[in-house]
Design a protein around this motif. Structure first.
Motif, PDB file in Angstrom:
ATOM      1  N   VAL A  11      16.227  34.611 -17.839  1.00  0.00           N
ATOM      2  CA  VAL A  11      16.772  34.787 -16.481  1.00  0.00           C
ATOM      3  C   VAL A  11      16.042  34.211 -15.518  1.00  0.00           C
ATOM      4  O   VAL A  11      14.818  34.370 -15.295  1.00  0.00           O
ATOM      5  CB  VAL A  11      16.413  36.542 -16.341  1.00  0.00           C
ATOM      6  N   ARG A  12      16.767  33.460 -15.122  1.00  0.00           N
ATOM      7  CA  ARG A  12      16.054  32.141 -14.107  1.00  0.00           C
ATOM      8  C   ARG A  12      16.868  32.081 -12.907  1.00  0.00           C
ATOM      9  O   ARG A  12      18.052  32.507 -12.717  1.00  0.00           O
ATOM     10  CB  ARG A  12      15.911  30.851 -14.673  1.00  0.00           C
ATOM     11  N   PRO A  13      16.165  31.805 -11.697  1.00  0.00           N
ATOM     12  CA  PRO A  13      17.091  31.701 -10.434  1.00  0.00           C
ATOM     13  C   PRO A  13      18.110  30.703 -10.783  1.00  0.00           C
ATOM     14  O   PRO A  13      18.042  29.878 -11.359  1.00  0.00           O
ATOM     15  CB  PRO A  13      15.951  31.379  -9.550  1.00  0.00           C
ATOM     16  N   ASP A  14      19.130  30.957 -10.033  1.00  0.00           N
ATOM     17  CA  ASP A  14      20.339  30.025  -9.963  1.00  0.00           C
ATOM     18  C   ASP A  14      20.124  28.772  -9.162  1.00  0.00           C
ATOM     19  O   ASP A  14      20.808  27.658  -9.436  1.00  0.00           O
ATOM     20  CB  ASP A  14      21.670  30.818  -9.251  1.00  0.00           C
ATOM     21  N   LEU A  15      19.181  28.433  -8.658  1.00  0.00           N
ATOM     22  CA  LEU A  15      18.358  27.183  -7.965  1.00  0.00           C
ATOM     23  C   LEU A  15      17.113  26.860  -8.501  1.00  0.00           C
ATOM     24  O   LEU A  15      16.245  27.540  -8.543  1.00  0.00           O
ATOM     25  CB  LEU A  15      18.452  27.223  -6.443  1.00  0.00           C
ATOM     26  N   ASP A  16      16.848  25.566  -8.975  1.00  0.00           N
ATOM     27  CA  ASP A  16      15.506  25.483  -9.382  1.00  0.00           C
ATOM     28  C   ASP A  16      14.470  24.888  -8.375  1.00  0.00           C
ATOM     29  O   ASP A  16      15.081  24.979  -7.110  1.00  0.00           O
ATOM     30  CB  ASP A  16      15.407  24.131 -10.625  1.00  0.00           C
ATOM     31  N   GLY A  17      13.493  24.525  -8.500  1.00  0.00           N
ATOM     32  CA  GLY A  17      12.349  24.137  -7.385  1.00  0.00           C
ATOM     33  C   GLY A  17      13.117  22.863  -6.678  1.00  0.00           C
ATOM     34  O   GLY A  17      12.757  22.989  -5.342  1.00  0.00           O
ATOM     35  N   ASN A  18      13.360  21.790  -7.268  1.00  0.00           N
ATOM     36  CA  ASN A  18      13.745  20.800  -6.437  1.00  0.00           C
ATOM     37  C   ASN A  18      14.895  21.024  -5.677  1.00  0.00           C
ATOM     38  O   ASN A  18      15.063  20.790  -4.801  1.00  0.00           O
ATOM     39  CB  ASN A  18      14.269  19.772  -7.641  1.00  0.00           C
ATOM     40  N   ALA A  19      16.043  21.986  -6.162  1.00  0.00           N
ATOM     41  CA  ALA A  19      17.259  22.313  -5.505  1.00  0.00           C
ATOM     42  C   ALA A  19      16.809  23.219  -4.082  1.00  0.00           C
ATOM     43  O   ALA A  19      17.206  23.052  -3.150  1.00  0.00           O
ATOM     44  CB  ALA A  19      18.253  23.162  -6.153  1.00  0.00           C
ATOM     45  N   ILE A  20      15.771  24.088  -4.356  1.00  0.00           N
ATOM     46  CA  ILE A  20      15.164  24.745  -3.465  1.00  0.00           C
ATOM     47  C   ILE A  20      14.638  24.039  -2.203  1.00  0.00           C
ATOM     48  O   ILE A  20      14.812  24.191  -0.889  1.00  0.00           O
ATOM     49  CB  ILE A  20      14.207  25.899  -3.740  1.00  0.00           C
ATOM     50  N   GLU A  72      26.829  30.938  -3.743  1.00  0.00           N
ATOM     51  CA  GLU A  72      26.311  32.247  -3.486  1.00  0.00           C
ATOM     52  C   GLU A  72      24.742  32.032  -3.531  1.00  0.00           C
ATOM     53  O   GLU A  72      24.297  32.693  -2.293  1.00  0.00           O
ATOM     54  CB  GLU A  72      26.949  33.078  -4.407  1.00  0.00           C
ATOM     55  N   ALA A  73      24.045  31.521  -4.299  1.00  0.00           N
ATOM     56  CA  ALA A  73      22.791  31.234  -4.324  1.00  0.00           C
ATOM     57  C   ALA A  73      22.173  30.729  -3.317  1.00  0.00           C
ATOM     58  O   ALA A  73      21.317  30.945  -2.506  1.00  0.00           O
ATOM     59  CB  ALA A  73      22.224  30.513  -5.553  1.00  0.00           C
ATOM     60  N   GLU A  74      22.788  29.785  -2.738  1.00  0.00           N
ATOM     61  CA  GLU A  74      22.524  28.801  -1.547  1.00  0.00           C
ATOM     62  C   GLU A  74      22.700  29.517  -0.429  1.00  0.00           C
ATOM     63  O   GLU A  74      21.882  29.623   0.621  1.00  0.00           O
ATOM     64  CB  GLU A  74      23.225  27.706  -1.501  1.00  0.00           C
ATOM     65  N   SER A  75      23.694  30.431  -0.191  1.00  0.00           N
ATOM     66  CA  SER A  75      23.905  31.213   1.062  1.00  0.00           C
ATOM     67  C   SER A  75      23.061  32.270   1.007  1.00  0.00           C
ATOM     68  O   SER A  75      22.263  32.646   2.287  1.00  0.00           O
ATOM     69  CB  SER A  75      25.519  31.878   1.016  1.00  0.00           C
ATOM     70  N   GLN A  76      22.797  33.045   0.031  1.00  0.00           N
ATOM     71  CA  GLN A  76      21.484  33.949   0.132  1.00  0.00           C
ATOM     72  C   GLN A  76      20.305  33.336   0.435  1.00  0.00           C
ATOM     73  O   GLN A  76      19.444  34.229   1.019  1.00  0.00           O
ATOM     74  CB  GLN A  76      21.637  34.759  -1.352  1.00  0.00           C
ATOM     75  N   LEU A  77      19.925  32.450  -0.136  1.00  0.00           N
ATOM     76  CA  LEU A  77      18.452  31.548   0.084  1.00  0.00           C
ATOM     77  C   LEU A  77      18.463  31.324   1.466  1.00  0.00           C
ATOM     78  O   LEU A  77      17.507  31.410   2.161  1.00  0.00           O
ATOM     79  CB  LEU A  77      18.360  30.415  -0.874  1.00  0.00           C
ATOM     80  N   ARG A  78      19.623  30.745   2.205  1.00  0.00           N
ATOM     81  CA  ARG A  78      19.579  30.150   3.649  1.00  0.00           C
ATOM     82  C   ARG A  78      19.408  31.772   4.285  1.00  0.00           C
ATOM     83  O   ARG A  78      18.278  31.615   5.298  1.00  0.00           O
ATOM     84  CB  ARG A  78      20.847  29.786   4.021  1.00  0.00           C
ATOM     85  N   ALA A  79      20.123  32.688   3.811  1.00  0.00           N
ATOM     86  CA  ALA A  79      19.736  33.935   4.876  1.00  0.00           C
ATOM     87  C   ALA A  79      18.300  34.484   4.698  1.00  0.00           C
ATOM     88  O   ALA A  79      17.587  34.719   5.814  1.00  0.00           O
ATOM     89  CB  ALA A  79      20.667  34.838   4.300  1.00  0.00           C
TER      90      ALA A  79
END
Length: 474
Positions: free
Chosen positions: A411-420, A453-460
């Motif tokens: 179970v890993r985040p849907d975005l990795d460190g580079n994407a973050i 969805e992951a990008e939207s949640q991360l931005r918020a």
């Protein structure tokens, strides 16, 4: 005492006779000795081939180098030369007549000139028998054959002398009782009780190795009881005898010591592919936090709040002191820390998120955790036991269903460190770690998300944390 007829009845591996002829051609005796002879008498399979000879180590090495594909000399200081003979591993040791300093246990190596003196320095009579090869003359000067018939563990010399030479032999007595199902001779057992403090002379590594052999024996509970009853356990695993807590007059808690031994037996019954050391350690030690956390609540009830946490800490410390590998320490302490997590599942109605966390926290130990939790049910209340079994069956089915939908083993985040970093315009550093941890928690709560969805949640989340992306990010 030699008994040729008994020797004829012992099945000697043909390869032993072949090696015996090689030594005879060189003018030397060769005898199959110790465990292989004992196992042959017991009609058990003979694997490791140990021999003793009147040849000095340099002569043994020359013979083995001429007839073996590989030779090793790591035990040469103690008179032992090993080799691969006709594809089988063999070890040949020169007759010994050692003395011991009885302080460090280190032997003063002295070679002997006869077989009987060599046998007398061995640990137990059942291991002090020999069969010459290729002649098959049976030598049993200390009554090992009779002790096998009586199913008794006894020392060739006096137990006081034997244990003073090497105190680890006291642990070996318990181990052989567990392996062979034999009892220990009363005089030998009495010496073990009196001489238990001598175990302090032995290194942690040697104690650990002997304890592992005991714990992976067919019935380790037999050996564990001996360790506790003789006081030996106090000197390397005091948490085990500490489980024999006094039960109050109202019997508000079960006998934790007996419960732990039963859990171990339950775990052994569930093993599929032979002894599982980590499962057995976790089963034996899963409740060692109870003595430290025992408390009497209002109304007289006994509680052990957070004994799982305390037990994991104690197991971690004890296993480190015994020099267990780091990975084994981590695995066993993790199993102990999680062994209570399941209880209440049938009543509380876990969410999928809780199931994901259980699986994720168990990591590679999930299958062992399943077995440990099932083994921990020792109640005599059949209705309660059946309910717990049904609940755990349903729980495992649910894990399987969710696994079929998601990759729960990683179970890993849907975005990795580079994407973050790209999305938020962040340089490498702790802020990226915080964002990654947030996404992992979100994944555990909600399951897999699309990238959008992951990008939207991360931005918020970043905006709320004051980590809004830079104008040129993403």
């Amino acid at each position: 005492m030699s008994d040729n007829s008994s020797g004829k009845e012992i099945t000697v591996p043909p390869i032993a006779d072949e090696l015996g002829r090689v030594f005879a051609d060189g003018g030397f005796e060769l005898h199959l000795v110790g465990g292989p002879v004992r196992d042959a008498v017991l009609r058990r399979s003979v694997s490791d081939l140990d021999f003793t000879t009147d040849a000095r180590p340099e002569a043994t090495e020359a013979i083995l180098r001429a007839h073996c594909s590989t030779v090793w000399t790591t035990g040469a200081d103690f008179g032992t030369i090993g080799g691969l003979f006709r594809g089988e591993q063999v070890e040949v040791t020169t007759f010994r007549a050692d003395a011991y300093d009885r302080v460090s246990r280190n032997p003063i190596v002295r070679y002997g000139d006869n077989l009987v003196d060599d046998l007398e320095r061995r640990d137990f009579t059942v291991n002090a028998m020999a069969v010459s090869v290729p002649g098959h003359e049976f030598t049993d000067p200390f009554g090992g054959l009779a002790d096998i018939a009586r199913q008794t563990i006894r020392t060739p010399a006096s137990p006081e002398s034997s244990f003073a030479d090497d105190p680890l032999r006291m642990l070996r007595a318990a181990r052989f009782a567990a392996q062979l199902g034999f009892g220990i001779d009363p005089q030998t057992l009495d010496a073990m009780r009196r001489m238990a403090p001598e175990l302090g002379r032995i290194t942690a590594e040697r104690i650990r190795d002997e304890f592992v052999k005991l714990l992976t024996a067919p019935d380790p509970v037999v050996g564990l009881r001996i360790l506790v009853d003789t006081g030996l356990a106090e000197h390397f695993l005091p948490e085990l005898p500490a489980l024999r807590m006094e039960i109050d007059e109202h019997a508000q808690h079960k006998d934790v010591y007996e419960h732990s031994l039963q859990v171990l037996r339950n775990a052994i019954a569930l093993e599929q592919d032979g002894p599982d050391l980590l499962l057995r350690l976790a089963a034996l030690l899963h409740d060692i936090g109870k003595p430290e956390t025992k408390d009497v609540a209002e109304g007289g009830g006994v509680t052990f709040h957070h004994h799982d946490v305390a037990g994991a800490r104690l197991a971690r410390r004890r296993m480190r002191e015994l020099k267990f590998p780091k990975a084994d320490v981590q695995a066993v302490s993790l199993l102990i820390s999680l062994h209570l997590r399941f209880y209440g599942y049938g009543d509380a109605g876990w969410t999928d998120s809780a199931v994901r966390r259980y699986v994720t926290d168990a990591e590679a130990q999930l299958d062992r955790l399943h077995l440990l939790v099932r083994s921990d049910c020792t109640t005599r209340n059949r209705r309660k036991a059946e309910r717990l079994r049904r609940d755990y069956d349903a729980f495992e089915d649910r894990i399987a269903r969710i696994r079929a939908e998601e990759d729960l083993r990683a179970v890993r985040p849907d975005l990795d460190g580079n994407a973050i970093m790209e999305l938020l315009g962040l340089p490498p550093g702790p802020q990226v770690g915080r964002a990654w941890a947030y996404l992992k928690e979100l994944r555990l709560e909600r399951g897999p998300m699309s990238r959008e969805e992951a990008e939207s949640q991360l931005r918020a989340w970043a905006a709320a944390e004051g980590l809004a992306p830079s104008p040129d990010a993403g």
